[in-house]
Scaffold this active site. Structure first.
Site, PDB file in Angstrom:
ATOM      1  N   THR A 127       0.820  -1.218   0.000  1.00 38.13           N
ATOM      2  CA  THR A 127       0.000   0.000   0.000  1.00 38.13           C
ATOM      3  C   THR A 127       0.848   1.259   0.000  1.00 38.13           C
ATOM      4  O   THR A 127       0.482   2.259  -0.615  1.00 38.13           O
ATOM      5  CB  THR A 127      -0.912  -0.003   1.249  1.00 38.13           C
ATOM      6  OG1 THR A 127      -1.749  -1.146   1.168  1.00 38.13           O
ATOM      7  CG2 THR A 127      -1.777   1.226   1.317  1.00 38.13           C
ATOM      8  N   SER A 159       1.609  -7.669  -1.056  1.00 37.92           N
ATOM      9  CA  SER A 159       2.359  -8.665  -0.272  1.00 37.92           C
ATOM     10  C   SER A 159       1.586  -9.962  -0.056  1.00 37.92           C
ATOM     11  O   SER A 159       2.151 -10.941   0.441  1.00 37.92           O
ATOM     12  CB  SER A 159       2.823  -8.087   1.062  1.00 37.92           C
ATOM     13  OG  SER A 159       1.779  -8.055   1.997  1.00 37.92           O
ATOM     14  N   SER A 160       0.329 -10.009  -0.455  1.00 33.28           N
ATOM     15  CA  SER A 160      -0.399 -11.282  -0.408  1.00 33.28           C
ATOM     16  C   SER A 160       0.232 -12.281  -1.378  1.00 33.28           C
ATOM     17  O   SER A 160       0.007 -13.488  -1.266  1.00 33.28           O
ATOM     18  CB  SER A 160      -1.864 -11.077  -0.784  1.00 33.28           C
ATOM     19  OG  SER A 160      -2.395 -10.039  -0.014  1.00 33.28           O
ATOM     20  N   ASP A 187       0.295  -6.913   4.812  1.00 40.86           N
ATOM     21  CA  ASP A 187      -0.420  -8.181   5.016  1.00 40.86           C
ATOM     22  C   ASP A 187       0.496  -9.333   5.426  1.00 40.86           C
ATOM     23  O   ASP A 187       0.154 -10.117   6.308  1.00 40.86           O
ATOM     24  CB  ASP A 187      -1.201  -8.561   3.748  1.00 40.86           C
ATOM     25  CG  ASP A 187      -2.421  -7.665   3.554  1.00 40.86           C
ATOM     26  OD1 ASP A 187      -2.766  -6.912   4.484  1.00 40.86           O
ATOM     27  OD2 ASP A 187      -3.031  -7.716   2.463  1.00 40.86           O
ATOM     28  N   THR A 224       0.718 -22.097  20.262  1.00 37.01           N
ATOM     29  CA  THR A 224      -0.623 -21.756  20.763  1.00 37.01           C
ATOM     30  C   THR A 224      -1.377 -20.802  19.838  1.00 37.01           C
ATOM     31  O   THR A 224      -0.782 -19.995  19.125  1.00 37.01           O
ATOM     32  CB  THR A 224      -0.537 -21.131  22.165  1.00 37.01           C
ATOM     33  OG1 THR A 224      -1.865 -20.749  22.575  1.00 37.01           O
ATOM     34  CG2 THR A 224       0.330 -19.896  22.202  1.00 37.01           C
ATOM     35  N   GLN A 225      -2.709 -20.889  19.918  1.00 36.16           N
ATOM     36  CA  GLN A 225      -3.562 -19.941  19.184  1.00 36.16           C
ATOM     37  C   GLN A 225      -3.588 -18.572  19.870  1.00 36.16           C
ATOM     38  O   GLN A 225      -4.041 -17.592  19.276  1.00 36.16           O
ATOM     39  CB  GLN A 225      -4.991 -20.488  19.104  1.00 36.16           C
ATOM     40  CG  GLN A 225      -5.101 -21.771  18.295  1.00 36.16           C
ATOM     41  CD  GLN A 225      -6.489 -22.387  18.323  1.00 36.16           C
ATOM     42  OE1 GLN A 225      -7.457 -21.756  18.742  1.00 36.16           O
ATOM     43  NE2 GLN A 225      -6.578 -23.629  17.886  1.00 36.16           N
ATOM     44  N   CYS A 226      -3.138 -18.531  21.133  1.00 32.34           N
ATOM     45  CA  CYS A 226      -3.146 -17.251  21.865  1.00 32.34           C
ATOM     46  C   CYS A 226      -2.035 -16.342  21.323  1.00 32.34           C
ATOM     47  O   CYS A 226      -0.952 -16.812  20.996  1.00 32.34           O
ATOM     48  CB  CYS A 226      -2.886 -17.468  23.355  1.00 32.34           C
ATOM     49  SG  CYS A 226      -4.176 -18.400  24.156  1.00 32.34           S
TER      50      CYS A 226
HETATM   51  N1  ASP Z   1      -2.598  -5.721   0.567  1.00 33.12           N
HETATM   52  C1  ASP Z   1      -1.565  -4.802   0.945  1.00 33.12           C
HETATM   53  C2  ASP Z   1      -0.252  -5.560   0.979  1.00 33.12           C
HETATM   54  O1  ASP Z   1       0.022  -6.241   1.922  1.00 33.12           O
HETATM   55  C3  ASP Z   1      -1.864  -4.221   2.278  1.00 33.12           C
HETATM   56  C4  ASP Z   1      -0.838  -3.231   2.796  1.00 33.12           C
HETATM   57  O2  ASP Z   1       0.173  -2.939   2.225  1.00 33.12           O
HETATM   58  O3  ASP Z   1      -1.089  -2.718   3.871  1.00 33.12           O
HETATM   59  O4  ASP Z   1       0.508  -5.477   0.049  1.00 33.12           O
END
Ligand code: ASP
Length: 344
Positions: A17, A60-61, A92, A279-281
């Site tokens: 972003t 970054s996904s 992300d 852990t999930q915590c």
């Molecule tokens: N979807 C974006 C990414 O991780 C979200 C961000 O940059 O905050 O690339």
């Protein structure tokens, strides 16, 4: 003074972003010059700044070990030329990249500061400008001996600097997007940037940087929930090619004690799978001896991850398996800190 060498910072722009622009199809990664054009005041830091960028900046996904290799190579190739490195990255998967780089940049002694933003630089109201400027300042910060204050991979975001391999993204909307739930922050970004010196990573030896490029992605994350069925557990554990499982357990590292479950786990361990109890915590960790339900996992051959994050657990397994260690060595490494990722 005049002849004093200027601090040199390399910015590696991967996307996210921070550098995106609005298009009819939504926010999309854009190029680095657009980003720098919007932050002219960065020159006031007085550093010499150079930049490289991914050929095609990414959301970054889409991050993966191939891209991690590109970041590591950019740093390793120019390690001696620069005092510090700033990685601009989407939020992300930033915590995964921060953890991965911590393991992959072996013997790192210079700052690698990762940042990004929740709103793009250039938007009317945004967090990217301050995040970028702070990250560059952190990457160039030196102590009274001229040594870098930060000698590890960190995330610098909004008001805090946190250890990369302890970080988690915990809000998709708040500006303070990252937190280290099990380790104190390494610094506060206030009027001044104040470092939390006792908690900074320091190494005894001065070995040269040894980049690592062989992360093994064959990891499964299995999240437990009340009512999980035998078929679901067995199908996941039978996933083709997996070498290790991060088992997301309840509370202090607990899991069901139904016989079918314990048998499925111990059979998987006997068949060679490494199973890591995380852990999930968000806060605290797996203390598998505390409850009968956790102890049964240990008896089935599950390794305790203590207070490690899931991001660090996944990337540590990718690193250890990719390094070709034996199962015994991996078992030992998983229970000890390599770069400050767990409290052992
Ligand atoms: N979807 C974006 C990414 O991780 C979200 C961000 O940059 O905050 O690339």
């Amino acid at each position: 003074m005049e002849n004093q060498k200027k601090t040199r910072i390399l910015i590696i722009y991967t996307g996210g972003t921070i550098g995106m622009v609005e298009t009819p199809d939504g926010l999309q990664p854009f190029d680095f010059s657009h980003l720098m054009d919007n932050v002219p005041k960065i020159s006031k830091l007085g550093y010499e700044i150079e930049s490289v960028q991914f050929p095609q900046p990414i959301d970054s996904s889409n991050m993966n070990p191939t891209y991690w290799n590109m970041i590591v190579k950019d740093i390793a190739d120019r390690y001696e030329e620069f005092d510090g490195f700033v990685v601009l990255h989407g939020t992300d998967t930033m915590a995964y990249t921060a953890s991965a780089l911590a393991f992959m940049l072996r013997n790192l002694r210079k700052p690698v500061v990762i940042t990004g933003s929740q709103l793009p630089i250039g938007a009317v109201r945004e967090d990217g400008t301050e995040n970028l400027i702070s990250a560059v300042e952190v990457a160039g910060a030196k102590d009274e001996n001229g040594d870098p204050i930060i000698q590890e991979v960190v995330i610098s975001f909004q008001d805090y600097i946190i250890r990369g391999c302890r970080s988690t993204k915990f809000t998709s909307t708040g500006f303070e997007a990252f937190h280290s739930f099990n380790y104190p922050s390494l610094g506060a970004i206030d009027l001044h940037i104040v470092y939390n010196e006792p908690y900074l990573l320091r190494h005894d030896t001065k070995l040269p940087l040894e980049p690592f490029y062989n992360m093994d992605p064959n990891i499964l994350v299995m999240w437990l929930y009340p009512g999980i069925t035998e078929d679901v557990v067995k199908a996941q554990l039978a996933t083709k090619g997996i070498k290790a499982v991060v088992l997301r357990t309840f509370g202090a590292g607990n899991a069901p004690t139904e016989q079918w479950f314990l048998n499925a786990i111990s059979d998987a361990v006997k068949n060679g799978l490494i199973i890591y109890n995380v852990t999930q915590c968000l806060n605290g960790g797996a203390e598998s001896k505390r409850y009968y339900t956790g102890d049964m996992l240990t008896k089935a051959g599950v390794i305790s991850g203590y207070d490690i994050t899931v991001e660090a657990a996944v990337t540590k397994l990718m690193y250890l398996i990719g390094s070709g260690y034996t199962k015994e060595q991996i078992t030992d490494y998983l229970q000890t800190s390599i770069v400050g990722e767990l409290s052992d």
